[in-house]
Design an enzyme around this catalytic site. Structure first.
Site, mmCIF file in Angstrom:
data_model
loop_
_atom_site.group_PDB
_atom_site.id
_atom_site.type_symbol
_atom_site.label_atom_id
_atom_site.label_comp_id
_atom_site.label_asym_id
_atom_site.label_seq_id
_atom_site.Cartn_x
_atom_site.Cartn_y
_atom_site.Cartn_z
ATOM 1 N N LYS A 1 39.513 37.004 24.133
ATOM 2 C CA LYS A 1 39.760 38.237 24.304
ATOM 3 C C LYS A 1 41.289 38.543 23.785
ATOM 4 C CE LYS A 1 36.654 39.747 27.621
ATOM 5 N NZ LYS A 1 36.216 40.551 28.885
ATOM 6 N N GLY B 1 45.164 36.984 38.152
ATOM 7 C CA GLY B 1 44.567 36.331 36.969
ATOM 8 C C GLY B 1 44.470 37.272 35.944
#
Ligand code: ATR
Length: 289
Positions: free
Chosen positions: A71, A133
């Site tokens: 990504k 995260g």
């Protein structure tokens, strides 16, 4: 599904891709909308990511989704990028342009739309996010973009929460994120918040795990939103409900990230009715897997 000379291709780039539900969602939408597209997964090796994107364009592929672990890595190979995706630093949807692909982050627009559908407000709200995260950072960015007033960002490793706070507070030019250790939740002013669970704790098969066990934490939640959708009801969601709050899993986000991508590729709007029909089919599908 009839594949003929006019069929357009969409797909998913990632590694691994074998457990993805995206083909199910997109091909269900195409069938329902009678749109002549097919969606297939492509397992791509890391050193072939640039060729995969260039090759998709050369093959006239209409659009791509991008999943773990690409990504962020895919960004250098794009022709353009949407401002929110750029700020998040992650792209999950590529929309064909004349010279390449433009990148979007429909994970976050999809989460926002799923929340709207469920009647959850962000504008002006104070919220709690668990985790620091990649997923939690994206959620924090999206929430600031849609004008939440304050985020208590709780993580096991405080430094990671601190880094996100430093970075995003600077970018949005306000001291909106307050980083905290998970154990410090008792310092949060006592009232009711939207709590977004953005850690990987509780994900199948570790379904009985939860990032905060202490029931007193859940007194702070009017709504608990878990990004996890497998299991369908996570331990986090159960603890929210036991404390009197309402809870949601991440299946709505999964659906609407796909719907947002589908709309971008096909220049149409999916109605609430079709979204709900697709949600029910998706729910049945996740229970099968
Ligand atoms: P993702 O891309 O899904 O966000 P990630 O970047 O690896 O995955 O982040 C995982 C998140 O789950 C982090 O917030 C992590 O906390 P740390 O930053 O302290 O590692 C959290 N997490 C993972 N295992 C955990 C555990 N056993 N207890 C508490 N938090 C945990």
């Amino acid at each position: 599904m009839i594949v003929n000379g006019e069929t357009r291709l969409c797909g998913l780039i990632g590694n691994p891709v074998s457990h993805t539900l995206s083909p199910f969602i997109h091909n269900t939408l195409s069938k329902r909308m009678t749109i002549n597209t097919v969606y297939v997964p492509f397992q791509v090796e890391k050193n072939e990511l640039s060729q995969a994107v260039a090759g998709a364009h050369a093959l006239n592929v209409l659009g791509m989704n991008v999943t773990v672990p690409y990504k962020t890595d895919v960004i250098p190979y794009l022709d353009a990028i949407d401002p929110m995706a750029k700020g998040i630093g992650a792209v999950n949807t590529l929309v064909r342009t004349q010279n390449g692909y433009k990148g979007y982050n429909t994970d976050m627009t999809g989460l926002c739309r799923a929340m709207q559908t469920e009647g959850i407000r962000l504008n002006g709200e104070e919220i709690i996010i668990l985790g620091a995260g990649g997923a939690a950072r994206s959620v924090a960015y999206m929430c600031l973009y849609y004008k939440v007033s304050k985020i208590y960002l709780l993580n096991r490793t405080i430094e990671k929460a601190q880094n996100i706070a430093d970075e995003l507070n600077k970018e949005f030019q306000r001291e909106a994120i307050i980083p905290m250790h998970l154990a410090e939740f008792d310092k949060i002013p006592t009232k009711k918040y939207l709590v977004i669970q953005g850690t990987s704790i509780g994900l199948h098969p570790d379904s009985e795990a939860c990032v905060i066990e202490d029931p007193s934490f859940y007194q702070l939640a009017h709504t608990g939103y878990d990004l996890i959708y497998r299991p369908f009801k996570t331990r986090f969601m159960k603890l929210v409900e036991e404390a009197g709050g309402v809870s949601f899993n991440g299946l709505g986000m999964l659906l609407f990230q796909a719907i947002d991508a589908y709309e971008l590729w096909n220049h149409l709007e999916i109605s609430d009715e079709v979204a709900m029909e697709t949600y029910e089919l998706l729910k049945a599908e996740t229970k099968k897997a």
